[in-house]
Write a protein that holds these residues in place. Structure first.
Motif, PDB file in Angstrom:
ATOM      1  N   SER A   1      16.169  51.409 -40.814  1.00 42.55           N
ATOM      2  CA  SER A   1      15.919  50.005 -39.845  1.00 42.55           C
ATOM      3  C   SER A   1      15.996  50.235 -38.110  1.00 42.55           C
ATOM      4  O   SER A   1      15.173  49.160 -38.023  1.00 42.55           O
ATOM      5  CB  SER A   1      16.536  48.509 -39.806  1.00 42.55           C
ATOM      6  OG  SER A   1      18.055  48.928 -39.814  1.00 42.55           O
ATOM      7  N   ASP A   2      15.890  51.419 -37.930  1.00 41.96           N
ATOM      8  CA  ASP A   2      15.930  52.022 -36.491  1.00 41.96           C
ATOM      9  C   ASP A   2      15.290  53.477 -36.154  1.00 41.96           C
ATOM     10  O   ASP A   2      14.790  54.084 -37.535  1.00 41.96           O
ATOM     11  CB  ASP A   2      17.732  51.976 -36.035  1.00 41.96           C
ATOM     12  CG  ASP A   2      18.319  51.225 -36.479  1.00 41.96           C
ATOM     13  OD1 ASP A   2      17.650  50.007 -36.028  1.00 41.96           O
ATOM     14  OD2 ASP A   2      19.740  51.359 -36.658  1.00 41.96           O
ATOM     15  N   MET A   3      14.788  53.270 -35.048  1.00 42.63           N
ATOM     16  CA  MET A   3      14.124  54.456 -34.845  1.00 42.63           C
ATOM     17  C   MET A   3      15.395  55.847 -34.182  1.00 42.63           C
ATOM     18  O   MET A   3      16.165  55.551 -33.563  1.00 42.63           O
ATOM     19  CB  MET A   3      13.167  54.430 -33.606  1.00 42.63           C
ATOM     20  CG  MET A   3      12.972  55.206 -33.137  1.00 42.63           C
ATOM     21  SD  MET A   3      11.100  55.599 -32.147  1.00 42.63           S
ATOM     22  CE  MET A   3      11.904  54.524 -30.297  1.00 42.63           C
ATOM     23  N   ILE A   4      15.319  56.570 -34.657  1.00 48.67           N
ATOM     24  CA  ILE A   4      16.020  57.855 -34.751  1.00 48.67           C
ATOM     25  C   ILE A   4      15.697  59.275 -34.354  1.00 48.67           C
ATOM     26  O   ILE A   4      14.918  58.573 -33.789  1.00 48.67           O
ATOM     27  CB  ILE A   4      17.252  58.248 -35.887  1.00 48.67           C
ATOM     28  CG1 ILE A   4      16.315  58.149 -36.864  1.00 48.67           C
ATOM     29  CG2 ILE A   4      17.570  57.019 -36.090  1.00 48.67           C
ATOM     30  CD1 ILE A   4      16.722  58.534 -38.623  1.00 48.67           C
ATOM     31  N   MET A   5      16.643  60.218 -33.940  1.00 45.05           N
ATOM     32  CA  MET A   5      15.958  61.552 -33.812  1.00 45.05           C
ATOM     33  C   MET A   5      16.145  62.332 -35.283  1.00 45.05           C
ATOM     34  O   MET A   5      16.847  62.400 -35.685  1.00 45.05           O
ATOM     35  CB  MET A   5      17.303  62.307 -32.629  1.00 45.05           C
ATOM     36  CG  MET A   5      17.126  61.569 -31.507  1.00 45.05           C
ATOM     37  SD  MET A   5      15.212  61.238 -30.135  1.00 45.05           S
ATOM     38  CE  MET A   5      14.895  62.935 -30.366  1.00 45.05           C
ATOM     39  N   LEU A   6      15.094  62.611 -35.270  1.00 47.13           N
ATOM     40  CA  LEU A   6      14.817  63.999 -36.772  1.00 47.13           C
ATOM     41  C   LEU A   6      14.565  64.828 -36.780  1.00 47.13           C
ATOM     42  O   LEU A   6      14.057  66.103 -35.582  1.00 47.13           O
ATOM     43  CB  LEU A   6      13.450  63.015 -37.115  1.00 47.13           C
ATOM     44  CG  LEU A   6      13.765  62.081 -38.419  1.00 47.13           C
ATOM     45  CD1 LEU A   6      12.561  61.685 -38.946  1.00 47.13           C
ATOM     46  CD2 LEU A   6      15.114  61.853 -39.233  1.00 47.13           C
ATOM     47  N   ASP A   7      15.200  66.068 -37.044  1.00 47.75           N
ATOM     48  CA  ASP A   7      15.525  67.529 -37.119  1.00 47.75           C
ATOM     49  C   ASP A   7      14.660  67.232 -38.639  1.00 47.75           C
ATOM     50  O   ASP A   7      14.860  67.346 -39.855  1.00 47.75           O
ATOM     51  CB  ASP A   7      16.788  68.353 -37.735  1.00 47.75           C
ATOM     52  CG  ASP A   7      16.290  69.533 -37.566  1.00 47.75           C
ATOM     53  OD1 ASP A   7      14.919  70.353 -37.307  1.00 47.75           O
ATOM     54  OD2 ASP A   7      17.357  70.200 -37.744  1.00 47.75           O
ATOM     55  N   ALA A   8      13.227  67.981 -38.529  1.00 48.37           N
ATOM     56  CA  ALA A   8      11.607  68.121 -39.030  1.00 48.37           C
ATOM     57  C   ALA A   8      11.717  69.385 -39.566  1.00 48.37           C
ATOM     58  O   ALA A   8      10.890  69.924 -40.373  1.00 48.37           O
ATOM     59  CB  ALA A   8      10.680  67.665 -38.586  1.00 48.37           C
ATOM     60  N   GLY A   9      12.613  70.608 -38.714  1.00 51.02           N
ATOM     61  CA  GLY A   9      12.525  71.618 -39.631  1.00 51.02           C
ATOM     62  C   GLY A   9      11.708  72.940 -38.709  1.00 51.02           C
ATOM     63  O   GLY A   9      11.066  74.006 -38.816  1.00 51.02           O
TER      64      GLY A   9
ATOM     65  N   HIS B   1      11.068  57.688 -38.165  1.00 50.16           N
ATOM     66  CA  HIS B   1      11.336  55.606 -38.509  1.00 50.16           C
ATOM     67  C   HIS B   1      11.045  56.250 -39.980  1.00 50.16           C
ATOM     68  O   HIS B   1      10.366  57.258 -40.107  1.00 50.16           O
ATOM     69  CB  HIS B   1      10.570  54.994 -38.088  1.00 50.16           C
ATOM     70  CG  HIS B   1      11.326  53.514 -38.063  1.00 50.16           C
ATOM     71  ND1 HIS B   1      11.193  52.905 -38.687  1.00 50.16           N
ATOM     72  CD2 HIS B   1      12.042  52.617 -37.351  1.00 50.16           C
ATOM     73  CE1 HIS B   1      12.066  51.977 -39.173  1.00 50.16           C
ATOM     74  NE2 HIS B   1      12.624  52.028 -37.888  1.00 50.16           N
ATOM     75  N   TRP B   2      11.875  54.778 -40.752  1.00 43.09           N
ATOM     76  CA  TRP B   2      11.853  55.735 -42.636  1.00 43.09           C
ATOM     77  C   TRP B   2      10.009  54.639 -42.924  1.00 43.09           C
ATOM     78  O   TRP B   2      10.076  53.550 -41.868  1.00 43.09           O
ATOM     79  CB  TRP B   2      12.999  54.301 -43.453  1.00 43.09           C
ATOM     80  CG  TRP B   2      12.697  54.096 -44.516  1.00 43.09           C
ATOM     81  CD1 TRP B   2      12.156  53.427 -45.240  1.00 43.09           C
ATOM     82  CD2 TRP B   2      12.543  55.320 -45.284  1.00 43.09           C
ATOM     83  NE1 TRP B   2      12.117  53.990 -46.633  1.00 43.09           N
ATOM     84  CE2 TRP B   2      11.790  54.967 -46.603  1.00 43.09           C
ATOM     85  CE3 TRP B   2      12.814  57.011 -45.528  1.00 43.09           C
ATOM     86  CZ2 TRP B   2      11.715  55.731 -47.701  1.00 43.09           C
ATOM     87  CZ3 TRP B   2      12.756  57.478 -46.720  1.00 43.09           C
ATOM     88  CH2 TRP B   2      12.020  56.708 -48.053  1.00 43.09           C
ATOM     89  N   ASN B   3       9.155  54.876 -43.096  1.00 41.26           N
ATOM     90  CA  ASN B   3       8.565  54.258 -43.695  1.00 41.26           C
ATOM     91  C   ASN B   3       8.699  53.845 -45.141  1.00 41.26           C
ATOM     92  O   ASN B   3       8.528  55.012 -46.163  1.00 41.26           O
ATOM     93  CB  ASN B   3       6.662  55.704 -43.377  1.00 41.26           C
ATOM     94  CG  ASN B   3       5.802  54.834 -43.395  1.00 41.26           C
ATOM     95  OD1 ASN B   3       5.254  53.884 -44.916  1.00 41.26           O
ATOM     96  ND2 ASN B   3       4.927  54.562 -43.018  1.00 41.26           N
TER      97      ASN B   3
ATOM     98  N   VAL C   1       8.520  59.080 -41.023  1.00 49.91           N
ATOM     99  CA  VAL C   1       7.319  59.291 -40.187  1.00 49.91           C
ATOM    100  C   VAL C   1       7.865  59.622 -38.786  1.00 49.91           C
ATOM    101  O   VAL C   1       8.593  58.656 -38.558  1.00 49.91           O
ATOM    102  CB  VAL C   1       6.738  58.094 -40.147  1.00 49.91           C
ATOM    103  CG1 VAL C   1       6.893  57.111 -39.532  1.00 49.91           C
ATOM    104  CG2 VAL C   1       5.387  58.517 -39.312  1.00 49.91           C
ATOM    105  N   TYR C   2       7.364  60.326 -38.150  1.00 48.21           N
ATOM    106  CA  TYR C   2       8.207  61.480 -36.820  1.00 48.21           C
ATOM    107  C   TYR C   2       6.702  61.891 -36.543  1.00 48.21           C
ATOM    108  O   TYR C   2       5.259  61.165 -36.517  1.00 48.21           O
ATOM    109  CB  TYR C   2       8.512  62.250 -37.230  1.00 48.21           C
ATOM    110  CG  TYR C   2       8.043  63.531 -37.397  1.00 48.21           C
ATOM    111  CD1 TYR C   2       7.690  64.154 -36.284  1.00 48.21           C
ATOM    112  CD2 TYR C   2       8.172  63.942 -38.836  1.00 48.21           C
ATOM    113  CE1 TYR C   2       6.469  65.453 -37.830  1.00 48.21           C
ATOM    114  CE2 TYR C   2       7.019  65.229 -39.555  1.00 48.21           C
ATOM    115  CZ  TYR C   2       6.727  65.670 -38.360  1.00 48.21           C
ATOM    116  OH  TYR C   2       5.832  67.133 -39.294  1.00 48.21           O
ATOM    117  N   ALA C   3       6.805  61.323 -34.809  1.00 46.44           N
ATOM    118  CA  ALA C   3       6.120  62.173 -33.732  1.00 46.44           C
ATOM    119  C   ALA C   3       5.630  63.146 -33.742  1.00 46.44           C
ATOM    120  O   ALA C   3       6.323  63.426 -33.326  1.00 46.44           O
ATOM    121  CB  ALA C   3       6.550  61.325 -32.429  1.00 46.44           C
ATOM    122  N   ALA C   4       4.817  64.145 -33.793  1.00 45.41           N
ATOM    123  CA  ALA C   4       4.525  65.272 -33.643  1.00 45.41           C
ATOM    124  C   ALA C   4       3.222  65.472 -32.052  1.00 45.41           C
ATOM    125  O   ALA C   4       1.850  64.578 -32.220  1.00 45.41           O
ATOM    126  CB  ALA C   4       3.365  65.857 -34.984  1.00 45.41           C
TER     127      ALA C   4
END
Length: 233
Positions: free
Chosen positions: A170-178, A186-188, A195-198
């Protein structure tokens, strides 16, 4: 070496005085007499203060404790009244101190609990979060300033990736997408993935940059988005 008591110091000066008198050192003997007189006055003053304290304890403190024990035992941290004065004097301070300590701990625990129940924070608190919460708690409630935790260990705690199984959806977080760096995500719920900002580019020279959504089903890990510390906190 253990410091001499007042009585031992008096005896020592008396011995020195006798020794000096026997050797005919009148001036030094007179100084020893003066020192003994000063110590005697000090001893008498302390004895008088002890008697005043004993009188206060016996005539005011203990009777008041007995009344408090009978009418409001919970204020002393005891379950029921204690009518024996000696037992009360032994137990009440210990129980009061234990009660104060326990309440202080639980009052602090209520801080992150209340923040979580109100939706202000997620359930995944790091050691750093707990430490920072404790600093804020003692500052706000007791006016006590503490040093910030800002060494290498603190940095490691704040940057250690958390497993995706604990990530809040339910929150925006920092993701390690590799990619070797973190990106906001954020979870979709519709796509049932993250889903993340590229970052992308409209030209080959890197002048026209823009963000677009990318989807990732298996991120490596996550972190809370760092908060801005204010006032060195």
């Amino acid at each position: 070496m253990k410091p001499l008591s007042l009585s031992e110091r008096l005896n020592q000066f008396a011995t020195d005085q006798d020794d000096l008198s026997r050797r005919g050192e009148k001036n030094l003997a007179a100084e020893a007499v003066q020192a003994i007189d000063l110590l005697t006055v000090e001893r008498d003053q302390l004895a008088a203060q002890v008697e005043i304290l004993k009188s206060f304890i016996s005539q005011q403190a203990i009777p008041n404790l007995l009344v408090l024990s009978t009418d409001y035992p919970q204020c002393l941290g005891i379950d029921s009244a204690i009518t024996d004065a000696e037992e009360l004097v032994k137990i009440a301070p210990v129980k009061c101190l234990a009660d104060i300590r326990a309440k202080a701990v639980m009052n602090f625990a209520e801080l992150p609990r209340g923040a979580y129940l109100s939706g202000f924070v997620t359930a995944e608190l790091t050691v750093y979060d707990v430490y920072q919460s404790a600093r804020n708690h003692v500052k706000d409630n007791y006016g006590y300033d503490t040093k910030p935790w800002d060494d290498d260990d603190a940095t490691a705690v704040r940057t250690e990736l958390q497993p995706m199984s604990t990530a809040p959806r339910s929150d925006m977080i920092m993701l390690d997408a590799g990619f070797g760096f973190l990106t906001t995500g954020h979870w979709n719920e519709t796509e049932q993935c993250w889903v993340y900002a590229a970052v992308n580019c409209n030209d080959g020279e890197g002048h026209d940059m823009y963000f677009e959504n990318e989807y990732e089903k298996n991120p490596v890990g996550w972190l809370h988005i760092p908060r801005i510390d204010k006032g060195g906190e």
